[in-house]
Write a protein that holds these residues in place. Sequence first.
Motif, PDB file in Angstrom:
ATOM      1  N   VAL A 224      -0.266  -0.684  -2.893  1.00  0.00           N
ATOM      2  CA  VAL A 224       0.606   0.162  -2.401  1.00  0.00           C
ATOM      3  C   VAL A 224      -0.374   1.562  -2.557  1.00  0.00           C
ATOM      4  CG1 VAL A 224       1.627  -1.927  -1.849  1.00  0.00           C
ATOM      5  CG2 VAL A 224       2.404  -0.349  -3.826  1.00  0.00           C
ATOM      6  N   THR A 225       0.694   2.829  -2.020  1.00  0.00           N
ATOM      7  CA  THR A 225       0.910   3.783  -2.375  1.00  0.00           C
ATOM      8  C   THR A 225       2.027   4.629  -1.679  1.00  0.00           C
ATOM      9  OG1 THR A 225      -0.091   5.943  -2.309  1.00  0.00           O
ATOM     10  CG2 THR A 225      -1.017   4.906  -0.862  1.00  0.00           C
ATOM     11  N   ASP A 226       2.640   4.830  -2.522  1.00  0.00           N
ATOM     12  CA  ASP A 226       4.180   6.357  -2.167  1.00  0.00           C
ATOM     13  C   ASP A 226       3.796   7.321  -1.780  1.00  0.00           C
ATOM     14  OD1 ASP A 226       5.909   3.230  -1.833  1.00  0.00           O
ATOM     15  OD2 ASP A 226       5.865   3.560  -3.539  1.00  0.00           O
ATOM     16  N   ALA A 227       3.137   7.396  -1.596  1.00  0.00           N
ATOM     17  CA  ALA A 227       2.345   9.122  -1.965  1.00  0.00           C
ATOM     18  C   ALA A 227       0.859   9.030  -0.600  1.00  0.00           C
ATOM     19  CB  ALA A 227       2.285   9.857  -3.598  1.00  0.00           C
ATOM     20  N   PRO A 228       1.014   9.822   0.315  1.00  0.00           N
ATOM     21  CA  PRO A 228      -0.339   9.992   0.959  1.00  0.00           C
ATOM     22  C   PRO A 228      -0.795  10.641   0.113  1.00  0.00           C
ATOM     23  CG  PRO A 228       1.770  10.457   2.272  1.00  0.00           C
ATOM     24  CD  PRO A 228       1.817   9.691   0.938  1.00  0.00           C
ATOM     25  N   GLY A 229      -2.856  10.364   0.513  1.00  0.00           N
ATOM     26  CA  GLY A 229      -3.325  11.208  -1.016  1.00  0.00           C
ATOM     27  C   GLY A 229      -4.193  10.172  -2.182  1.00  0.00           C
ATOM     28  N   THR A 230      -2.981   9.928  -2.260  1.00  0.00           N
ATOM     29  CA  THR A 230      -3.286   8.885  -4.148  1.00  0.00           C
ATOM     30  C   THR A 230      -3.631   7.712  -3.465  1.00  0.00           C
ATOM     31  OG1 THR A 230      -0.810   8.376  -3.641  1.00  0.00           O
ATOM     32  CG2 THR A 230      -1.045  10.244  -4.874  1.00  0.00           C
ATOM     33  N   PRO A 231      -5.031   7.417  -4.578  1.00  0.00           N
ATOM     34  CA  PRO A 231      -4.881   5.296  -4.205  1.00  0.00           C
ATOM     35  C   PRO A 231      -4.009   5.060  -4.072  1.00  0.00           C
ATOM     36  CG  PRO A 231      -6.167   6.913  -6.010  1.00  0.00           C
ATOM     37  CD  PRO A 231      -5.059   8.422  -5.712  1.00  0.00           C
ATOM     38  N   LEU A 232      -4.109   3.633  -3.844  1.00  0.00           N
ATOM     39  CA  LEU A 232      -3.901   2.467  -3.978  1.00  0.00           C
ATOM     40  C   LEU A 232      -3.906   1.567  -4.891  1.00  0.00           C
ATOM     41  CD1 LEU A 232      -4.674   2.918  -0.110  1.00  0.00           C
ATOM     42  CD2 LEU A 232      -3.185   1.153  -0.365  1.00  0.00           C
ATOM     43  N   MET A 233      -2.565   0.738  -5.854  1.00  0.00           N
ATOM     44  CA  MET A 233      -2.409   0.209  -6.457  1.00  0.00           C
ATOM     45  C   MET A 233      -1.745  -0.893  -6.351  1.00  0.00           C
ATOM     46  SD  MET A 233      -3.988   2.497  -8.943  1.00  0.00           S
ATOM     47  CE  MET A 233      -4.274   2.064 -10.385  1.00  0.00           C
ATOM     48  N   PRO A 234      -2.476  -2.142  -7.532  1.00  0.00           N
ATOM     49  CA  PRO A 234      -1.508  -3.486  -7.150  1.00  0.00           C
ATOM     50  C   PRO A 234      -0.441  -3.309  -7.223  1.00  0.00           C
ATOM     51  CG  PRO A 234      -3.717  -3.370  -8.752  1.00  0.00           C
ATOM     52  CD  PRO A 234      -3.610  -1.887  -8.343  1.00  0.00           C
ATOM     53  N   ALA A 235       0.682  -4.295  -7.034  1.00  0.00           N
ATOM     54  CA  ALA A 235       1.940  -4.265  -6.926  1.00  0.00           C
ATOM     55  C   ALA A 235       2.230  -5.454  -7.278  1.00  0.00           C
ATOM     56  CB  ALA A 235       2.401  -3.341  -5.769  1.00  0.00           C
ATOM     57  N   THR A 236       1.407  -6.116  -6.791  1.00  0.00           N
ATOM     58  CA  THR A 236       1.927  -7.894  -7.484  1.00  0.00           C
ATOM     59  C   THR A 236       1.011  -8.108  -7.518  1.00  0.00           C
ATOM     60  OG1 THR A 236       1.197  -8.375  -5.480  1.00  0.00           O
ATOM     61  CG2 THR A 236       3.151  -7.430  -4.815  1.00  0.00           C
TER      62      THR A 236
END
Length: 236
Positions: A224-236
């Motif tokens: 997931v990412t909650d900030a457009p422009g930032t990489p997606l990171m594992p959340a589960t």
Amino acid sequence: MIDDSHTGDTPSACAAECRDVDHLLEGVRRFKARFYDEAPALMQGLVEKGQKPAVLMISCSDSRVDPALLTGALPGELFVVRNVANLVPAYAPDDGLHGTGAALEYAVRDLGVDHIVVLGHAHCGGIKAMLATAGGERPPREFVGPWVEMALAASRLHLPAEDGEQREMPLDHLKAVPFLAERASILGSLDNLMTYPWVRERVEAGSLSLHGWWFDLESGDLWVTDAPGTPLMPAT
């Protein structure tokens, strides 16, 4: 008068050759029993008061990644638009037909959703078609190729190089690791969301949040990412 010359196209012919759907009807019966017979208050409220979902989910049409099944959402929780490769075109109002834009506009301006989630996934056929199209191998289809082409520029733009800078990646590299293109395409769609003036207005006012999700079909992990422009990171 009935024309018997094309009996191969009739529903009865398909019934003998097509895969069974009776189990889906049984699923509807179970849904009816759960929400209409055993606990009818939820559906009655949605009928009488209308829907007020908090989330617009823009997801892929892929049969393996169903937003409601994935999240365990109840009726009325998600407003969903699905298309090939979960793409959001940039804002371009004209006389054309804009199915994704229409759903986006209704969700933001009429339903007043609080969140927009762009949900992509691993092994996305639409992204593979985009990469093939970029290599000069447009699929022999009327609509798929032109549709997925919009993801190419975003995919290259959002892939970080080894030094951390954002720069265009070679097509061969994207084909070798398509999950990078899948995740980058999500970031591109988040950028495109901000081109819609009524989306940008609400985001800047703090009344609307944008999220990017990528689901790994092999492991079940969600990035997931909650900030457009930032990489997606594992959340589960």
